[in-house]
Motif scaffolding. Structure first.
Motif, PDB file in Angstrom:
ATOM      1  N   PHE B 210       0.837  -1.191   0.000  1.00  0.00           N
ATOM      2  CA  PHE B 210       0.000   0.000   0.000  1.00  0.00           C
ATOM      3  C   PHE B 210       0.879   1.251   0.000  1.00  0.00           C
ATOM      4  O   PHE B 210       1.944   1.256   0.603  1.00  0.00           O
ATOM      5  CB  PHE B 210      -0.899   0.009   1.239  1.00  0.00           C
ATOM      6  CG  PHE B 210      -1.794  -1.197   1.292  1.00  0.00           C
ATOM      7  CD1 PHE B 210      -2.987  -1.215   0.589  1.00  0.00           C
ATOM      8  CD2 PHE B 210      -1.425  -2.336   1.993  1.00  0.00           C
ATOM      9  CE1 PHE B 210      -3.801  -2.336   0.592  1.00  0.00           C
ATOM     10  CE2 PHE B 210      -2.230  -3.468   2.008  1.00  0.00           C
ATOM     11  CZ  PHE B 210      -3.423  -3.470   1.309  1.00  0.00           C
ATOM     12  N   PHE B 212      -0.223   4.025   1.276  1.00  0.00           N
ATOM     13  CA  PHE B 212      -0.433   4.553   2.637  1.00  0.00           C
ATOM     14  C   PHE B 212      -1.313   3.594   3.414  1.00  0.00           C
ATOM     15  O   PHE B 212      -2.008   2.765   2.824  1.00  0.00           O
ATOM     16  CB  PHE B 212      -1.015   5.984   2.622  1.00  0.00           C
ATOM     17  CG  PHE B 212      -2.324   6.165   1.885  1.00  0.00           C
ATOM     18  CD1 PHE B 212      -3.534   5.703   2.415  1.00  0.00           C
ATOM     19  CD2 PHE B 212      -2.368   6.824   0.664  1.00  0.00           C
ATOM     20  CE1 PHE B 212      -4.734   5.885   1.742  1.00  0.00           C
ATOM     21  CE2 PHE B 212      -3.578   7.009  -0.027  1.00  0.00           C
ATOM     22  CZ  PHE B 212      -4.758   6.539   0.521  1.00  0.00           C
ATOM     23  N   LYS B 213      -1.259   3.673   4.740  1.00  0.00           N
ATOM     24  CA  LYS B 213      -2.136   2.868   5.589  1.00  0.00           C
ATOM     25  C   LYS B 213      -3.564   3.339   5.348  1.00  0.00           C
ATOM     26  O   LYS B 213      -3.820   4.546   5.268  1.00  0.00           O
ATOM     27  CB  LYS B 213      -1.797   3.079   7.062  1.00  0.00           C
ATOM     28  CG  LYS B 213      -0.394   2.685   7.455  1.00  0.00           C
ATOM     29  CD  LYS B 213      -0.148   3.077   8.918  1.00  0.00           C
ATOM     30  CE  LYS B 213       1.320   3.238   9.238  1.00  0.00           C
ATOM     31  NZ  LYS B 213       1.982   4.373   8.576  1.00  0.00           N
ATOM     32  N   ALA B 214      -4.508   2.397   5.291  1.00  0.00           N
ATOM     33  CA  ALA B 214      -5.896   2.760   4.985  1.00  0.00           C
ATOM     34  C   ALA B 214      -6.372   3.934   5.837  1.00  0.00           C
ATOM     35  O   ALA B 214      -6.161   3.968   7.050  1.00  0.00           O
ATOM     36  CB  ALA B 214      -6.806   1.555   5.220  1.00  0.00           C
ATOM     37  N   ILE B 215      -7.010   4.879   5.166  1.00  0.00           N
ATOM     38  CA  ILE B 215      -7.676   5.971   5.865  1.00  0.00           C
ATOM     39  C   ILE B 215      -9.110   5.520   6.124  1.00  0.00           C
ATOM     40  O   ILE B 215      -9.879   5.308   5.176  1.00  0.00           O
ATOM     41  CB  ILE B 215      -7.670   7.248   5.002  1.00  0.00           C
ATOM     42  CG1 ILE B 215      -6.238   7.784   4.869  1.00  0.00           C
ATOM     43  CG2 ILE B 215      -8.608   8.310   5.590  1.00  0.00           C
ATOM     44  CD1 ILE B 215      -6.092   8.935   3.879  1.00  0.00           C
ATOM     45  N   THR B 228      -4.885   7.518   9.830  1.00  0.00           N
ATOM     46  CA  THR B 228      -4.922   6.063   9.760  1.00  0.00           C
ATOM     47  C   THR B 228      -6.078   5.570  10.645  1.00  0.00           C
ATOM     48  O   THR B 228      -6.476   6.252  11.586  1.00  0.00           O
ATOM     49  CB  THR B 228      -3.599   5.468  10.268  1.00  0.00           C
ATOM     50  OG1 THR B 228      -3.368   5.951  11.590  1.00  0.00           O
ATOM     51  CG2 THR B 228      -2.445   5.907   9.397  1.00  0.00           C
ATOM     52  N   ALA B 229      -6.595   4.407  10.308  1.00  0.00           N
ATOM     53  CA  ALA B 229      -7.726   3.855  11.056  1.00  0.00           C
ATOM     54  C   ALA B 229      -7.346   3.597  12.509  1.00  0.00           C
ATOM     55  O   ALA B 229      -6.233   3.164  12.792  1.00  0.00           O
ATOM     56  CB  ALA B 229      -8.183   2.559  10.401  1.00  0.00           C
TER      57      ALA B 229
END
Lengths: 389, 389
Positions: B210, B212-215, B228-229
């Motif tokens: 990825f 970026f880390k999932a938003i 980030t989550a």
């Protein structure tokens, strides 16, 4: 997922005591997504897209020096709430029309650090991007930089009870991810499908990220030491190496496991896997307080060499785990580090490029206690110890 | 997942032509997991745990300068097979008993670059860790470093047909991940559970990682720009912002989407979401070859400001996507970059800290063609355009 205030304050005190001892007015602590540990240690947080520094004054409140994309994110998630934006930490060439931007020089000025006879501490200088270093140097206007990384990193070696709890949770997540991945190992599935199942499970259980991309490798790819999963499909009889390192509240858990697709190992695989399980047992048995790194290493090294795998050793067999999956102390052939209670230590035994086998790795970790090593994953520890193919 | 040979050779030729034009005997290209793009461009590969440089001579075969954990991994996965180990790229303090280790000086010597009147190109100098720079400088023994990053990065602006195909696949993966995530948005679920479901799906579909880390952010956390989550649970009526950026063969896809938990927006949410959909439509309509970055930005900026969100703008509204999720050219308020066919450009409209709303973001991307913008995700483009709450 915030760092508790008492934990942050106790860490801040250690850092500020160090500043007093070193007679420094403050220190910068560099961090980014790849080198999160030293910044995360004080803030329980790391930006994404941008990088940054913490500024820790000898007395009073620390602050985040970062970029405008991270400022509001820090306000909700970081244990450090005071922020300033410095251009060099932003995405290069991106523009932020509404952001208030400071320079390092303004920050130092505001804090009252100014002039040629002043000194400032810095943590993580080696990892600081050259572009950041150059701008910092320019803005320092003669202020000397004193690298206190080694002293600062000492604080991370012994884990507090709260830290131990986070590490345990990270290992519990790793265990559940493994239990999702292991049954998927079969002919025809791709490495990356197994990786996705494990990572998705770990995230759903609250992992805030991973210390490395899942290792799922088969056949020749197992010799890659840390091979990320690819779209290669598993074939009957191939060695499969798996590893996952979910983070919980920043702290890493991990497992390393090796099996054979279809469950029928060749003679070479049988020997190598059983020998590495024995190497794991031997290394574990030496994780006693007072043991010295190079002695731990020597015993396993001798055993692995005696079994014929001396030239297949790439990495030593024990290292510390914490905010990085592998962090100092490393207990390699020249290590004089002493094992102490409160350390969290991985037994990480591996050999690579073994003829007719390729790579084998077994890994799990232990809390060092006065009584010896206490498994951080009793499940994985037993599974490895009971592996006999 | 390998970079095809014809693609690698065509890229290598561009770089070697640049070296001829600059009269340089070779160039180093720095890369690591956070700054993968410039190294990945030539090798289709990046180490994990370690970092490294590519060395590209003016003529002949390029090589990877890395560490011993990556060497066998590179041999299986990288388009560049020649490798040498340099200590500074390894995990600090880790030891490798069997590795063959070179110094930069030995490498330069072997290549015949030696002496005070020599020069060497370098790409990614700004991102190179200071520790690497210091050792490099020492080993250069007077060889001058010429930064050719800007010229090198030009090669990445226009995407080849093969690159366009990878970007499309990344967007197709992002779409399927979104379709996994969207139905999960409901009261009581945690942000991170939604993130895990999307990331796990993307990986299982072949995403190699990825950008970026999932938003996944709800309520106040949506103001975090790139939050980030977390383990925060969604509540009825909260704004929820989601973003995911899977990579396929290194190339990033992305989506950004915003909705309201329970599907009943307040007046403030309704206005803001509908206005941002309109901002998306306006920005898209300006993605025509020949348009200049600052002009694209100005039209949307004026519209968003007119709707009352001028002070809520953090980021400009269009940027290029490729080996990084956001890479140059960025089409911000001072950009003179000209939109050209073959560019892959994100419309990325967002506002933050809006009273009673918090943050809203819509994002999808387009291939710039002679005829105008062609959606890289027709699905997401239509979904955003048809969003009216």
């Amino acid at each position: 997922m915030l760092l508790p205030e008492y934990e942050m304050k106790s860490r801040l005190k250690k850092v500020q005591d160090l500043l007093v001892a070193k007679d420094l007015p403050g220190t910068l602590v560099y961090y980014d997504e790849l080198n999160i540990a030293n910044g995360w240690y004080l803030s329980g947080w790391c930006p994404q897209f941008e990088s940054g520094c913490l500024f820790v004054p000898r007395q009073g409140e620390p602050m985040i020096l970062g970029g405008p994309e991270s400022e509001p994110f820090a306000k909700t998630d970081s244990a450090i709430k005071k922020t300033k934006n410095i251009p060099v930490f932003m995405v290069p060439e991106e523009e932020y029309p509404n952001a208030t931007i400071s320079s390092f020089a303004e920050v130092f000025d505001e804090i009252g650090i100014k002039g040629k006879n002043q000194k400032l501490g810095v943590v993580g200088l080696d990892k600081m991007p050259f572009g950041v270093y150059q701008l910092l140097k320019k803005d320092l206007l003669g202020i000397g930089l004193i690298d206190i990384t080694t002293e600062y990193e000492q604080f991370r070696k012994i884990k507090s009870p709260w830290e131990q709890e986070q590490v345990r949770k990270a290992f519990a997540i790793a265990d559940q991810a493994f239990q999702m991945m292991k049954p998927l190992v079969r002919e025809g599935i791709s490495e990356i499908e197994i990786a996705g199942a494990g990572e998705g499970k770990a995230r759903s259980l609250g992992a805030n990220w991973f210390a490395f991309k899942a290792i799922v490798a088969s056949g020749e790819r197992t010799s890659g030491v840390v091979p990320t999963a690819s779209d290669k499909k598993l074939q009957i009889g191939e060695t499969v190496m798996m590893g996952l390192s979910p983070r919980y509240n920043g702290y890493a858990g991990v497992f390393g496991y090796t099996m054979v697709v279809g469950g029928k190992p060749s003679e070479a695989q049988r020997h190598c896997i059983n020998d590495m399980v024995e190497a794991y047992r031997i290394t574990k048995s030496n994780l006693k307080p007072g043991m010295i790194g190079k002695d731990i290493n020597a015993v396993t090294h001798e055993f692995v060499t005696k079994q014929g795998y001396g030239k297949n050793i790439v990495c030593p067999f024990a290292h510390t785990i914490g905010l990085m999956e592998a962090e100092a102390p490393f207990f390699g052939p020249n290590s004089n580090d002493v094992l102490r209670p409160g350390m969290t230590v991985c037994v990480d035994v591996s050999v690579f490029s073994v003829p007719d086998v390729n790579g084998v790795r077994f890994e799990s970790a232990f809390l060092i206690t006065d009584k010896g090593p206490e498994p951080l994953s009793p499940y994985m520890d037993q599974l490895i110890l009971n592996t006999k193919v």
